[in-house]
Design a protein around this motif. Structure first.
Motif, PDB file in Angstrom:
ATOM      1  N   UNK A   1       0.809  -1.222   0.000  1.00 31.53           N
ATOM      2  CA  UNK A   1       0.000   0.000   0.000  1.00 31.53           C
ATOM      3  C   UNK A   1       0.838   1.266   0.000  1.00 31.53           C
ATOM      4  N   UNK A   2       0.407   2.199  -0.850  1.00 31.01           N
ATOM      5  CA  UNK A   2       0.912   3.564  -0.738  1.00 31.01           C
ATOM      6  C   UNK A   2       0.257   4.159   0.505  1.00 31.01           C
ATOM      7  N   UNK A   3       0.869   5.191   1.065  1.00 30.03           N
ATOM      8  CA  UNK A   3       0.318   5.757   2.296  1.00 30.03           C
ATOM      9  C   UNK A   3      -0.938   6.580   2.011  1.00 30.03           C
ATOM     10  N   UNK A   4      -1.015   7.170   0.820  1.00 30.59           N
ATOM     11  CA  UNK A   4      -2.156   8.029   0.511  1.00 30.59           C
ATOM     12  C   UNK A   4      -2.634   7.784  -0.915  1.00 30.59           C
ATOM     13  N   UNK A   5      -3.830   8.283  -1.192  1.00 29.36           N
ATOM     14  CA  UNK A   5      -4.441   8.085  -2.504  1.00 29.36           C
ATOM     15  C   UNK A   5      -4.142   9.233  -3.461  1.00 29.36           C
ATOM     16  N   UNK A   6      -3.249  10.145  -3.053  1.00 26.04           N
ATOM     17  CA  UNK A   6      -2.727  11.177  -3.958  1.00 26.04           C
ATOM     18  C   UNK A   6      -1.228  11.325  -3.734  1.00 26.04           C
ATOM     19  N   UNK A   7      -0.640  12.116  -4.615  1.00 23.49           N
ATOM     20  CA  UNK A   7       0.815  12.133  -4.715  1.00 23.49           C
ATOM     21  C   UNK A   7       1.548  12.771  -3.526  1.00 23.49           C
ATOM     22  N   UNK A   8       1.267  14.035  -3.238  1.00 23.97           N
ATOM     23  CA  UNK A   8       2.091  14.750  -2.255  1.00 23.97           C
ATOM     24  C   UNK A   8       2.138  14.026  -0.903  1.00 23.97           C
ATOM     25  N   UNK A   9       0.983  13.642  -0.335  1.00 28.47           N
ATOM     26  CA  UNK A   9       1.071  12.973   0.975  1.00 28.47           C
ATOM     27  C   UNK A   9       1.760  11.609   0.902  1.00 28.47           C
ATOM     28  N   UNK A  10       1.595  10.909  -0.213  1.00 26.02           N
ATOM     29  CA  UNK A  10       2.262   9.613  -0.361  1.00 26.02           C
ATOM     30  C   UNK A  10       3.771   9.780  -0.385  1.00 26.02           C
ATOM     31  N   UNK A  11       4.215  10.730  -1.193  1.00 22.41           N
ATOM     32  CA  UNK A  11       5.661  10.952  -1.344  1.00 22.41           C
ATOM     33  C   UNK A  11       6.268  11.493  -0.047  1.00 22.41           C
ATOM     34  N   UNK A  12       5.535  12.394   0.583  1.00 20.90           N
ATOM     35  CA  UNK A  12       6.002  12.932   1.867  1.00 20.90           C
ATOM     36  C   UNK A  12       6.247  11.770   2.847  1.00 20.90           C
ATOM     37  N   UNK A  13       5.278  10.867   2.923  1.00 23.85           N
ATOM     38  CA  UNK A  13       5.360   9.771   3.895  1.00 23.85           C
ATOM     39  C   UNK A  13       6.476   8.798   3.541  1.00 23.85           C
ATOM     40  N   UNK A  14       6.602   8.474   2.256  1.00 25.91           N
ATOM     41  CA  UNK A  14       7.657   7.556   1.816  1.00 25.91           C
ATOM     42  C   UNK A  14       9.036   8.111   2.170  1.00 25.91           C
ATOM     43  N   UNK A  15       9.227   9.395   1.919  1.00 31.43           N
ATOM     44  CA  UNK A  15      10.568   9.963   2.065  1.00 31.43           C
ATOM     45  C   UNK A  15      10.914  10.362   3.498  1.00 31.43           C
ATOM     46  N   UNK A  16       9.907  10.489   4.359  1.00 32.02           N
ATOM     47  CA  UNK A  16      10.200  10.901   5.746  1.00 32.02           C
ATOM     48  C   UNK A  16       9.852   9.844   6.789  1.00 32.02           C
ATOM     49  N   UNK A  17       9.046   8.825   6.412  1.00 27.27           N
ATOM     50  CA  UNK A  17       8.612   7.853   7.409  1.00 27.27           C
ATOM     51  C   UNK A  17       7.695   8.477   8.452  1.00 27.27           C
ATOM     52  N   UNK A  18       7.030   9.556   8.079  1.00 24.69           N
ATOM     53  CA  UNK A  18       6.113  10.285   8.977  1.00 24.69           C
ATOM     54  C   UNK A  18       4.788  10.380   8.235  1.00 24.69           C
ATOM     55  N   UNK A  19       3.689   9.971   8.866  1.00 24.11           N
ATOM     56  CA  UNK A  19       2.401  10.022   8.171  1.00 24.11           C
ATOM     57  C   UNK A  19       2.033  11.458   7.794  1.00 24.11           C
ATOM     58  N   UNK A  20       1.691  11.637   6.524  1.00 27.75           N
ATOM     59  CA  UNK A  20       1.336  12.979   6.045  1.00 27.75           C
ATOM     60  C   UNK A  20       0.136  13.538   6.799  1.00 27.75           C
ATOM     61  N   UNK A  21      -0.778  12.653   7.233  1.00 28.55           N
ATOM     62  CA  UNK A  21      -1.981  13.178   7.887  1.00 28.55           C
ATOM     63  C   UNK A  21      -1.676  13.787   9.254  1.00 28.55           C
ATOM     64  N   UNK A  22      -0.475  13.561   9.746  1.00 27.86           N
ATOM     65  CA  UNK A  22      -0.088  14.216  11.003  1.00 27.86           C
ATOM     66  C   UNK A  22       0.310  15.674  10.764  1.00 27.86           C
TER      67      UNK A  22
END
Ligand code: NG6
Ligand code: CA
Length: 518
Positions: free
Chosen positions: A79-100
């Motif tokens: 699973x990707x972390x999110x269903x759109x690009x910016x939050x998914x990429x943010x989470x992949x590259x930082x290991x921090x959930x974008x929704x936080x």
């Protein structure tokens, strides 16, 4: 503001033994640096679970990706972390959930840096372990300190070099957002001094045509919704820009440019460990591949873009093979979110889709809370350690890739960094099958879902049932919580009323995770 870079060129002795089979570093760390595997993340854009022939696609052939799958492990529950690009990429590259973190939704092309330079990134991790690091292609995580205030005619004062990348050749956001130029090491690539660049997401520049007022100038692609502001290369965009001249990209050359820069980088750095984030523009809109691919699939431009993506993968692999380093390169291929067919351009992808199922058996698409939003293809190839032709249905999330790769290279992460990332290296290498107890998925309206090996839970929300701005996509919004038994892959039958205990447990997971924000 630059982070201090430690020049730790070696693995810890323990990890060195694990990876090299006992080779000890010389005093300069030379042996141990070379023993580290190269790591290449190939990150497609909007490529769905069902879009590759190795995942069952019949109407398009992706032989180069299929080769990766045949020589590595293919995941069927990643699973990707999110269903759109910016939050998914943010989470992949930082290991921090974008929704936080507020401000991590789909970014404008003139957004300021969304990852702050003080955050620890995957690139920092590799750089500290002695890797040379680079990013290519779609960035979409903001540049410069302040949104809307960048001067695109001078070096940007902050950018990817502050996030651990030694080299970058990127698009600021997406191909459908201005500025339509590549950025190479903080400057507009091929800058044309005769055509200074101005960018605004608020108003047009005097005398500049727009897709809304001058549709006759849209000679390459017409819009189906939105994308009616500045026109570049006969294609309407989101946002306004002026100038650019020779630096403006031609959409049909984007894949070639990104790939050529990555191939050159690999060739130049063949003798040292490198980490590459290779983020393709394919298969995001506007889809206008090179003429080598246009008309080559029966599915129109979306299918042609899949062929172009496959070609890019082939070029990377051919380069690694030619240089004799493919066996010691860990390649991970995946996508930032689920697929979308009509995403704003009249490219006939909907009409020509036939029985192709971009999300495979799953419900929903990009943007959705349903599985189609975040269920993505994921393949890992590393002949030195990963079994050939394996398949794994272990439950995994891209949030864990930072910590997993960190374990692989013996990285010591600073306290507090990558707080949501847990190492599951064994799973990633196909050696173990320890399901993550749950995976969190973020839909485009910030609704969270919980996926476990057995269940899928979508929290209650009051948004619309369908995406309101154009594409015909189900959101998964419901005023009551939804629960699905994932034995049936398609989320068709809500069983929340039959399993109040499971619903309670899922809500507790979300409550606990959200509480960590405070
Ligand atoms: C939407 C765009 C869509 C795409 C998406 C972001 C319109 C009508 N739609 O707002 O085309 O750019 O944002 O996609 O403008 S993503 O994959 O980068 O998240
Ligand atoms: Ca995307």
């Amino acid at each position: 503001m630059k982070k201090e870079i430690l020049t730790v060129a070696c693995l810890t002795p323990l990890a060195a033994v694990a990876v090299t089979g006992g080779n000890q570093p010389d005093r300069n760390g030379a042996v141990c640096r070379r023993a580290l595997p190269n790591v290449v993340i190939i990150y497609a854009d909007d490529l769905g679970y069902g879009d590759l022939s190795c995942y069952g696609a019949q109407r398009v052939a992706t032989p180069h990706v299929d080769r990766l799958a045949a020589e590595g492990v293919r995941f069927t529950n990643a699973h990707a972390v999110a269903a759109t690009s910016t939050p998914s990429r943010y989470s992949l590259l930082t290991g921090h959930y974008a929704w936080r973190k507020p401000g991590t939704d789909v970014a404008a092309g003139n957004a300021g840096m969304i990852i702050s330079p003080s955050q620890y990134t995957m690139a920092d991790m590799f750089r500290h372990a002695g890797y040379t690091t680079a990013a290519f292609g779609k960035w979409h995580l903001g540049l410069g300190e302040k949104g809307g205030e960048q001067d695109w005619n001078a070096p940007l004062p902050s950018g990817l070099s502050d996030l651990g990348f030694d080299y970058h050749y990127i698009m600021a956001a997406t191909a459908d957002r201005v500025p339509c130029v590549f950025i190479e090491n903080d400057r507009v690539a091929d800058y044309d001094p005769s055509a200074p660049i101005e960018v605004s997401y608020r108003r047009n520049f005097e005398g500049e045509p727009t897709g809304r007022e001058n549709p006759e100038l849209l000679y390459n692609l017409k819009s189906s919704h939105g994308h009616d502001m500045s026109i570049v290369n006969g294609i309407g965009r989101i946002g306004y820009m002026k100038g650019g001249g020779k630096a403006l990209w031609k959409d049909e050359h984007i894949a070639d440019s990104i790939t050529r820069h990555a191939v050159d980088f690999i060739t130049a750095h063949r003798d040292e460990p490198f980490f590459i984030y290779f983020a393709t523009n394919d298969v995001h809109v506007p889809r206008f591949p090179h003429e080598r691919f246009r008309g080559k699939s029966p599915m129109g431009l979306r299918g042609d873009a899949i062929l172009q993506f496959d070609w890019s993968v082939g070029q990377i692999m051919e380069t690694l093979d030619r240089l004799g380093i493919a066996d010691n390169t860990l390649v991970i291929l995946s996508s930032d979110n689920g697929p979308v067919v009509d995403d704003g351009y009249a490219d006939r992808s909907e009409e020509l889709l036939g029985d192709h199922r971009p999300a495979g058996p799953y419900r929903g698409n990009k943007y959705s809370a349903y599985e189609g939003g975040t269920m993505v293809p994921a393949i890992v190839r590393w002949p030195k350690r990963v079994k050939q032709g394996a398949e794994s249905d272990v439950l995994m999330s891209q949030i864990d890739w930072l910590a997993s790769l960190g374990e692989l290279i013996g990285a010591r992460l600073p306290k507090g960094s990558a707080p949501d990332s847990r190492s599951c290296l064994g799973n990633l290498l196909g050696e173990t099958h320890d399901d993550r107890p749950w995976v969190l998925e973020l839909a485009s309206n910030r609704v969270l879902s919980v996926r476990t090996p057995e269940w899928k839970f979508i929290e209650a929300s009051d948004g619309p049932k369908m995406i309101p701005w154009g594409p015909k996509i189900e959101t998964g919004n419901s005023t009551t919580p939804l629960l699905f038994d994932m034995k049936e892959k398609y989320e068709g039958r809500d069983v929340a009323a039959d399993h109040p205990d499971v619903v309670f447990e899922m809500q507790s997971i979300l409550r606990r995770e959200r509480a960590k924000n405070d």
